[in-house]
Design a protein around this motif. Structure first.
Motif, short mmCIF file in Angstrom:
data_model
loop_
_atom_site.label_atom_id
_atom_site.label_comp_id
_atom_site.label_asym_id
_atom_site.label_seq_id
_atom_site.Cartn_x
_atom_site.Cartn_y
_atom_site.Cartn_z
N MET A 1 -7.10 3.64 13.26
CA MET A 1 -6.88 2.75 14.39
C MET A 1 -6.58 3.55 15.65
O MET A 1 -7.02 3.21 16.75
N PHE A 2 -5.82 4.61 15.50
CA PHE A 2 -5.46 5.47 16.62
C PHE A 2 -6.70 6.12 17.21
O PHE A 2 -6.87 6.17 18.42
N LYS B 1 0.85 -1.19 0.00
CA LYS B 1 0.00 0.00 0.00
C LYS B 1 0.88 1.24 0.00
O LYS B 1 2.00 1.23 0.49
N LYS B 2 0.33 2.33 -0.52
CA LYS B 2 1.05 3.61 -0.49
C LYS B 2 1.18 4.10 0.94
O LYS B 2 0.40 3.73 1.81
N ARG B 3 2.15 4.94 1.17
CA ARG B 3 2.36 5.48 2.50
C ARG B 3 1.14 6.24 2.99
O ARG B 3 0.77 6.16 4.15
N GLU C 1 -0.86 5.52 6.43
CA GLU C 1 -1.02 6.54 7.46
C GLU C 1 -2.50 6.75 7.79
O GLU C 1 -2.87 6.94 8.95
N ALA C 2 -3.35 6.71 6.77
CA ALA C 2 -4.79 6.88 7.00
C ALA C 2 -5.32 5.73 7.86
O ALA C 2 -6.12 5.96 8.79
N GLU C 3 -4.90 4.50 7.57
CA GLU C 3 -5.35 3.36 8.37
C GLU C 3 -4.85 3.48 9.80
O GLU C 3 -5.58 3.19 10.75
#
Length: 128
Positions: free
Chosen positions: A88-89, A76-78, A82-84
């Motif tokens: 989760m955060f 996956k792209k960075r 980061e969105a995932e």
């Protein structure tokens, strides 16, 4: 010391001869100098545009190559990663957003109203 004095004497004479041969005519060539400067600036601008276009094309080629590798290996792209991670955060209870004092006050008012309405209903039901 003698060398210095000799250099000063000969140097001054030499500068006088140089000035007489090909003097600095500042008045007559202003238009030519301005035109040359404009042409130089135009050439620099065109060179910069060519350089930017070349780098843009190279970056497009690199990105297509990167995307091919990502597709081939399922990477996956960075930005997607980061969105995932952000989702989760946000979803975890340990790292949830803290409530502001205004939000806490509204919740307390809602709880007070709930208790009051419960009591009012209870009193209203028994009195009938």
């Amino acid at each position: 010391m003698a060398a210095f004095v000799a250099k000063q004497m000969v140097g001054n004479k030499l500068n006088a001869v140089k000035g007489g041969l090909g003097g600095d005519d500042a008045g007559g060539d202003k238009d030519a100098d301005e035109q040359a400067e404009l042409e130089r600036l135009e050439v620099l601008r065109e060179a910069e545009e060519r350089r930017k276009e070349k780098h843009r094309k190279m970056e497009e080629e690199r990105e297509t190559m990167r995307q091919g590798i990502r597709d081939k290996y399922g990477i996956k792209k960075r930005e997607e990663k980061e969105a995932e991670q952000n989702q989760m955060f946000e979803a975890s209870s340990l790292n949830r957003k803290k409530k502001t004092p205004e939000e806490l006050a509204k919740e307390a008012e809602a709880e007070d109203e709930d208790e009051f309405t419960k009591l009012k209903k209870h009193v209203g039901v028994t009195s009938e």
